[in-house]
Scaffold this motif. Structure first.
Motif, PDB file in Angstrom:
ATOM      1  N   GLN A 111       0.817  -1.215   0.000  1.00 12.63           N
ATOM      2  CA  GLN A 111       0.000   0.000   0.000  1.00 12.63           C
ATOM      3  C   GLN A 111       0.852   1.268   0.000  1.00 12.63           C
ATOM      4  N   GLU A 112       1.974   1.246   0.753  1.00 12.77           N
ATOM      5  CA  GLU A 112       2.770   2.459   0.926  1.00 12.77           C
ATOM      6  C   GLU A 112       3.798   2.653  -0.186  1.00 12.77           C
ATOM      7  N   LEU A 113       4.444   1.571  -0.618  1.00 12.05           N
ATOM      8  CA  LEU A 113       5.508   1.681  -1.612  1.00 12.05           C
ATOM      9  C   LEU A 113       5.021   1.409  -3.033  1.00 12.05           C
ATOM     10  N   LEU A 114       4.098   0.465  -3.182  1.00 15.67           N
ATOM     11  CA  LEU A 114       3.554   0.176  -4.520  1.00 15.67           C
ATOM     12  C   LEU A 114       2.306   0.988  -4.833  1.00 15.67           C
ATOM     13  N   ARG A 115       1.726   1.589  -3.786  1.00 18.19           N
ATOM     14  CA  ARG A 115       0.493   2.362  -3.936  1.00 18.19           C
ATOM     15  C   ARG A 115      -0.654   1.502  -4.460  1.00 18.19           C
ATOM     16  N   ASN A 116      -0.663   0.244  -4.073  1.00 17.57           N
ATOM     17  CA  ASN A 116      -1.762  -0.640  -4.465  1.00 17.57           C
ATOM     18  C   ASN A 116      -3.004  -0.302  -3.645  1.00 17.57           C
ATOM     19  N   PRO A 117      -4.175  -0.305  -4.246  1.00 17.58           N
ATOM     20  CA  PRO A 117      -5.393  -0.076  -3.470  1.00 17.58           C
ATOM     21  C   PRO A 117      -5.649  -1.250  -2.544  1.00 17.58           C
ATOM     22  N   PRO A 118      -6.254  -1.015  -1.385  1.00 24.93           N
ATOM     23  CA  PRO A 118      -6.520  -2.114  -0.455  1.00 24.93           C
ATOM     24  C   PRO A 118      -7.507  -3.117  -1.032  1.00 24.93           C
ATOM     25  N   LYS A 119      -7.404  -4.342  -0.575  1.00 22.09           N
ATOM     26  CA  LYS A 119      -8.333  -5.391  -1.000  1.00 22.09           C
ATOM     27  C   LYS A 119      -9.740  -5.084  -0.486  1.00 22.09           C
ATOM     28  N   GLU A 120     -10.736  -5.635  -1.186  1.00 25.58           N
ATOM     29  CA  GLU A 120     -12.127  -5.334  -0.836  1.00 25.58           C
ATOM     30  C   GLU A 120     -12.466  -5.759   0.593  1.00 25.58           C
ATOM     31  N   ASP A 121     -11.919  -6.899   1.039  1.00 26.58           N
ATOM     32  CA  ASP A 121     -12.251  -7.393   2.369  1.00 26.58           C
ATOM     33  C   ASP A 121     -11.256  -6.937   3.433  1.00 26.58           C
ATOM     34  N   ALA A 122     -10.368  -5.997   3.088  1.00 28.76           N
ATOM     35  CA  ALA A 122      -9.412  -5.472   4.060  1.00 28.76           C
ATOM     36  C   ALA A 122     -10.106  -4.469   4.980  1.00 28.76           C
ATOM     37  N   VAL A 123      -9.688  -4.439   6.237  1.00 30.78           N
ATOM     38  CA  VAL A 123     -10.333  -3.562   7.228  1.00 30.78           C
ATOM     39  C   VAL A 123      -9.272  -2.749   7.970  1.00 30.78           C
ATOM     40  N   ALA A 124      -9.710  -1.612   8.505  1.00 30.19           N
ATOM     41  CA  ALA A 124      -8.826  -0.781   9.327  1.00 30.19           C
ATOM     42  C   ALA A 124      -8.716  -1.381  10.726  1.00 30.19           C
ATOM     43  N   LEU A 125      -7.721  -0.929  11.476  1.00 29.42           N
ATOM     44  CA  LEU A 125      -7.482  -1.474  12.808  1.00 29.42           C
ATOM     45  C   LEU A 125      -8.116  -0.610  13.883  1.00 29.42           C
ATOM     46  N   SER A 126      -8.616  -1.256  14.916  1.00 27.26           N
ATOM     47  CA  SER A 126      -9.111  -0.550  16.099  1.00 27.26           C
ATOM     48  C   SER A 126      -8.049  -0.598  17.191  1.00 27.26           C
ATOM     49  N   LYS A 127      -8.072   0.393  18.065  1.00 31.41           N
ATOM     50  CA  LYS A 127      -7.081   0.491  19.121  1.00 31.41           C
ATOM     51  C   LYS A 127      -7.234  -0.634  20.137  1.00 31.41           C
ATOM     52  N   LYS A 128      -6.111  -1.082  20.695  1.00 32.80           N
ATOM     53  CA  LYS A 128      -6.117  -2.041  21.787  1.00 32.80           C
ATOM     54  C   LYS A 128      -5.549  -1.363  23.030  1.00 32.80           C
ATOM     55  N   TYR A 129      -5.808  -1.943  24.215  1.00 40.22           N
ATOM     56  CA  TYR A 129      -5.477  -1.285  25.469  1.00 40.22           C
ATOM     57  C   TYR A 129      -4.511  -2.124  26.306  1.00 40.22           C
ATOM     58  N   HIS A 130      -3.435  -1.458  26.755  1.00 35.64           N
ATOM     59  CA  HIS A 130      -2.433  -2.150  27.572  1.00 35.64           C
ATOM     60  C   HIS A 130      -3.049  -2.711  28.853  1.00 35.64           C
ATOM     61  N   ILE A 131      -3.932  -1.946  29.490  1.00 37.16           N
ATOM     62  CA  ILE A 131      -4.491  -2.386  30.761  1.00 37.16           C
ATOM     63  C   ILE A 131      -5.311  -3.670  30.602  1.00 37.16           C
ATOM     64  N   VAL A 132      -5.973  -3.810  29.452  1.00 41.46           N
ATOM     65  CA  VAL A 132      -6.747  -5.028  29.203  1.00 41.46           C
ATOM     66  C   VAL A 132      -5.812  -6.203  28.952  1.00 41.46           C
ATOM     67  N   SER A 133      -4.816  -6.002  28.104  1.00 39.77           N
ATOM     68  CA  SER A 133      -3.881  -7.070  27.777  1.00 39.77           C
ATOM     69  C   SER A 133      -3.115  -7.534  29.007  1.00 39.77           C
ATOM     70  N   GLN A 134      -2.625  -6.576  29.814  1.00 37.94           N
ATOM     71  CA  GLN A 134      -1.867  -6.941  31.007  1.00 37.94           C
ATOM     72  C   GLN A 134      -2.776  -7.536  32.088  1.00 37.94           C
ATOM     73  N   GLY A 135      -4.005  -7.039  32.183  1.00 38.32           N
ATOM     74  CA  GLY A 135      -4.937  -7.599  33.156  1.00 38.32           C
ATOM     75  C   GLY A 135      -5.291  -9.043  32.830  1.00 38.32           C
ATOM     76  N   LEU A 136      -5.528  -9.322  31.557  1.00 40.87           N
ATOM     77  CA  LEU A 136      -5.813 -10.701  31.148  1.00 40.87           C
ATOM     78  C   LEU A 136      -4.603 -11.595  31.372  1.00 40.87           C
ATOM     79  N   ASN A 137      -3.414 -11.034  31.235  1.00 45.84           N
ATOM     80  CA  ASN A 137      -2.198 -11.811  31.450  1.00 45.84           C
ATOM     81  C   ASN A 137      -2.093 -12.309  32.885  1.00 45.84           C
ATOM     82  N   LEU A 138      -2.574 -11.508  33.849  1.00 45.34           N
ATOM     83  CA  LEU A 138      -2.546 -11.946  35.245  1.00 45.34           C
ATOM     84  C   LEU A 138      -3.432 -13.167  35.460  1.00 45.34           C
ATOM     85  N   ILE A 139      -4.511 -13.239  34.686  1.00 47.17           N
ATOM     86  CA  ILE A 139      -5.392 -14.413  34.768  1.00 47.17           C
ATOM     87  C   ILE A 139      -4.747 -15.590  34.055  1.00 47.17           C
ATOM     88  N   SER A 140      -4.352 -15.348  32.812  1.00 44.29           N
ATOM     89  CA  SER A 140      -3.693 -16.383  32.015  1.00 44.29           C
ATOM     90  C   SER A 140      -2.997 -15.733  30.827  1.00 44.29           C
TER      91      SER A 140
END
Length: 247
Positions: A111-140
């Motif tokens: 996308q950045e170097l070839l300037r290819n358009p994204p695929k039809e089924d490609a999606v943008a990313l949503s933010k993730k949270y450190h507190i959730v990831s680290q909290g779940l890590n304490l469980i497992s």
């Protein structure tokens, strides 16, 4: 063999198993232009995402090579070379301990170097949270892996399965071994105490050796805490841009 030596041995085995299952494949992208021109564009992109990387002189026959440092949440080993001896075009080779990151970098470069358009089924990313990831890590650690791999290009299905399996087995061996050791250290009632139906020596959790069980739990969670920070940081850095991804 004392408990410390057992933990040391199991920790080394855990690290080696992680490296064994993280076999490097590779993704490649062919791009028009000389390696020198491509190098300038690649360096600009890497600096944009995270400047903590370095140039490696051991290029393995390529012209340029860049690797991440421990401060960089991404995991990459990127080579720039020529498609062929007489070809004017260049090739990017991307290696990582995760198949997902290899595919992610390839999609970014397309996308950045070839300037290819994204695929039809490609999606943008949503933010993730450190507190959730680290909290779940304490469980497992497995729960943390699941959170970070969900709808993230950093992980493939194979990466998720292998990471989860390694953490599960490490917990099973470390905690199981510590429990077995603590249980074996409990004093046993003699025949007269059994005949008099006297109270036993207590359970594993009340013994001085129970601390080994908690130490065993802390080992995998300590390792995963760093991995979880990397996963969340890399995901969020990538999510800042307009790139879309197929998982």
């Amino acid at each position: 063999m004392n408990l410390t030596k057992i933990y040391r041995f199991l920790l080394i085995a855990f690290i080696h198993s992680s490296l064994f299952f993280s076999l490097e494949a590779a993704e490649t992208v062919e791009i028009s232009g000389s390696p020198d021109d491509l190098n300038l564009r690649l360096v600009a992109l890497l600096n944009q995402l995270d400047p903590n990387y370095y140039s490696d002189d051991k290029t393995k026959g390529f012209v340029y090579r860049y690797k991440h440092t421990w401060k960089n949440p991404y995991d990459f080993d990127i080579y720039i070379g020529k498609v062929g001896k007489n070809s004017p075009d260049s090739v990017l080779r991307i290696e990582s301990t995760k198949v997902g990151q290899e595919r992610m970098w390839k999609q970014i470069f397309e996308q950045e170097l070839l300037r290819n358009p994204p695929k039809e089924d490609a999606v943008a990313l949503s933010k993730k949270y450190h507190i959730v990831s680290q909290g779940l890590n304490l469980i497992s650690p497995i729960a943390s892996v699941g959170y970070n791999s969900w709808k993230s290009p950093l992980y493939s299905s194979r990466d998720t399965l292998l990471s989860s399996a390694i953490y599960f087995l490490a917990d099973l061996v470390l905690v199981g071994g510590a429990y077995y050791y603590a249980q074996g250290k409990l004093p046993k009632k003699n025949i007269w105490e059994n005949m008099m139906n006297e109270k036993g020596p207590g359970n594993v959790w009340n013994s001085p050796d129970s601390i080994g069980i908690f130490a065993a739990l802390a080992i995998t969670r300590g390792i995963r805490a760093f991995d979880a920070w990397e996963d969340t940081s890399a995901h969020n850095k990538t999510a800042q841009y307009s790139w879309t991804f197929r998982f």
